[in-house]
Every structure is written in C-alpha cells, then in structure tokens.
Write an enzyme that holds these catalytic residues in place. Structure first.
Site, PDB file in Angstrom:
ATOM      1  N   ARG A 237       0.850  -1.170   0.000  1.00 27.26           N
ATOM      2  CA  ARG A 237       0.000   0.000   0.000  1.00 27.26           C
ATOM      3  C   ARG A 237       0.897   1.235   0.000  1.00 27.26           C
ATOM      4  O   ARG A 237       1.966   1.242   0.628  1.00 27.26           O
ATOM      5  CB  ARG A 237      -0.903   0.041   1.244  1.00 27.26           C
ATOM      6  N   GLU A 266      -3.273   8.015  -4.381  1.00 27.70           N
ATOM      7  CA  GLU A 266      -3.682   7.515  -5.699  1.00 27.70           C
ATOM      8  C   GLU A 266      -4.977   8.190  -6.155  1.00 27.70           C
ATOM      9  O   GLU A 266      -5.862   8.443  -5.341  1.00 27.70           O
ATOM     10  CB  GLU A 266      -3.873   5.997  -5.638  1.00 27.70           C
ATOM     11  N   HIS A 284      -1.084   0.783  -9.895  1.00 26.46           N
ATOM     12  CA  HIS A 284      -1.780  -0.137  -8.986  1.00 26.46           C
ATOM     13  C   HIS A 284      -2.422  -1.288  -9.769  1.00 26.46           C
ATOM     14  O   HIS A 284      -3.639  -1.513  -9.691  1.00 26.46           O
ATOM     15  CB  HIS A 284      -2.840   0.608  -8.159  1.00 26.46           C
TER      16      HIS A 284
END
Length: 318
Positions: A237, A266, A284
């Site tokens: 993460r 993000e 991602h």
C-alpha cells in the site's frame, strides 16, 4: 432472504464488469457512481441497503461516513485482499460482516513485484526509452545491476511475501525477511527489525498490510539503511512508505532506485517520482490480470450469495 429482496449498493464503476452483471442479475442493485446527488440518494434509500460491494483501494473502500449512511447494512463484500480503506472497527461494532478476496491474487501480485524488481535493477524501462529515442546510435546504454546472488529482503512474509520469495529464489537470490512474528515454517533469514533487514537487503520488497499500524513504517531511517546500492519495491500500500522521505532518498542518492505499484494519494503520482529514470511506476495493477480479476469477482459473488442465503461466508475479515 430471497436474493431479489436483498438490496445491494455497488460502489465504484471500476469493479469487474462480470461481477456487476452478476450482482444486478441476482440482487436488487444500485450503482452509486451513477447517482447525481449521493447525499440525497443515501438519505432517501440508505436505510434499505442490505449489502455494500466495494474494493479495498484508497479511492473506494467503505469509510465510516458511508457506513453510517446505511443504518441497516449487514455485509460489506470487498473485491481485493487489502481492507485498510474499510472501517472495520465501525463494521465490527455494528455486527456487519466484511469479506475480502485473499489467496486468488497472490501469484499475480508476486509476479508484478518481481517484474518491478527486474525492471528497475536491469533498467529495462529506461533502456526501452533510450532505444525508442534513437540514442543507441550515439553510444552504449549504461550498465545495470545483477540480480543473482543478491539479498531480497521481504517486509511482511504472508502469502504474497512467500510467493515473492519463491520467485526470487528462482533467480538465485537469498531470502531475508522481517515479520512481527517469527516464521519457523520457512527456511529464510529473519531480522528483528526493519532497519536490520534494510541494512542487509539489496532489494527491499514490501508485501505487508496497509492501515494505521503500518503507516510510514518505511521511513527515512529505513531508507538510509537500505543504502545507495539498494532498491525499494512496493506492491503493498502507498501508505506504508513515507513518500516524501522516499523522494528525498532518491534525489540525494541514498538509495539506488524504486519500483512502485502503489502511492500515498492515488491516482496522483508526484512529478519527483514520475520524472526519475531510476523509478519504475505502474498504476496499482499488481492483481490486474484477466485471470485474477475473474477469480476475485467470482469469490466476491460467492460471498454475497452465501451471506444472502444465511450460510457462512467463505473469506470473512470481520
């Protein structure tokens, strides 16, 4: 409960289309992203929602405010292994079941982690840009770093971490790791602290969970310990890395480079990371293969069906 009587709120148009289709075929479903006035919709129909379908990424999840707007919510089914963006404490306090999709994405996430490691060490993306720009005719591309014989340091030796370890071993890398608890079931070298692991690692691969407990666990001290020949690989993460400290470490040459699939805010990626040749970045996508997305969607739907039928869910978090 009859399936069509179960009302499902779908949060996020980026969930797999097949999952959305299955939900809308089987349940009474609402697409939250198509609602013009979300607050008005939740005020009018929030009390009727039985189940929420979301994902674990930072943009979606299930924050406390959304859960509060669904006073009769009984289950949250998440498409993803991480659940740090879901307020599990609120869910637990209200007796709301939370499910995720573990195991089915281990291999693809580990594959991308290894791909980032190889790319940044061997300078593959940089060499691609060099060749496309026509620079090869002007001279040889600079040397890169060998993988074999190096230490792959894994932070968080869970299922994904072990999948990374198996891949790294195939490249003749030595496996070291840091885990809060010892893993006597694995033949790898454990370190008592992150700093100790970073000091020994040539590549520090992050596969630990996100959340408050691990926020900025990779800080300036850890990056300094990784050193000017070391690389950081993050498939966990974005929150686990102090991103500003990472930028500073890259700009000052404290570390050799980074391979990053996740970021703090993000989908925003700082220019300081996007513009560096020694940083490989992906949006991602670690679990984003057709096969894994299909398996995750199937597991989400199976959890939903089980819950609606009063059966035990398959992969319960809370």
């Amino acid at each position: 409960m009859a399936l069509k009587q179960c009302k499902v709120l779908i949060k996020g148009k980026f969930l797999p289309p097949q999952l959305i289709e299955n939900i809308e075929t089987s349940f009474t479903a609402f697409r939250l992203w198509e609602v013009e006035d979300e607050a008005a919709f939740l005020a009018e129909q929030g009390a009727d929602i039985d189940m929420l379908v979301t994902s674990g990424n930072a943009v979606m999840g299930a924050p406390a405010a959304l859960i509060a707007a669904l006073p009769n919510l009984k289950a949250i089914c998440s498409n993803g292994v991480g659940y740090d963006s879901i307020d599990t404490e609120t869910a637990r306090s209200r007796g709301i079941v939370v499910t995720n999709t573990p195991e089915v994405l281990n291999d693809c996430v580990a594959d991308l982690g290894m791909a980032l490691l190889l790319d940044v060490a061997r300078r593959i993306s940089e060499a691609d840009r060099f060749t496309r720009a026509g620079h090869w005719s002007q001279g040889r591309f600079p040397l890169s770093s060998k993988i074999g014989g190096k230490v792959c340091g894994i932070v968080g030796l869970g299922n994904i971490g072990q999948a990374v370890a198996r891949r790294a071993q195939a490249f003749d890398m030595a496996i070291h790791y840091y885990n809060p608890r010892s893993r006597p079931d694995v033949p790898y070298t454990r370190h008592e602290s992150l700093v100790a692991l970073a000091q020994q690692a040539d590549f520090l691969v992050l596969t630990l969970p996100g959340g408050a407990a691990t926020r900025h666990i990779i800080n300036a001290e850890v990056l300094q310990a990784l050193g000017p020949q070391g690389y950081l690989i993050n498939i966990a993460r974005g929150s686990v890395v102090d991103q500003q400290a990472l930028v500073e470490a890259l700009e000052t040459g404290q570390i050799a480079g980074a391979g990053l699939d996740v970021f703090e805010q993000e989908p925003q990626v700082p220019d300081a990371l996007r513009q560096r040749d020694n940083v490989v970045i992906t949006p991602h996508i670690a679990s984003s293969t057709r096969e894994t997305m299909a398996a995750m969607a199937e597991l989400v739907f199976e959890n939903m069906l089980a819950f609606a039928r009063g059966e035990p869910v398959l992969t319960r978090v809370v």
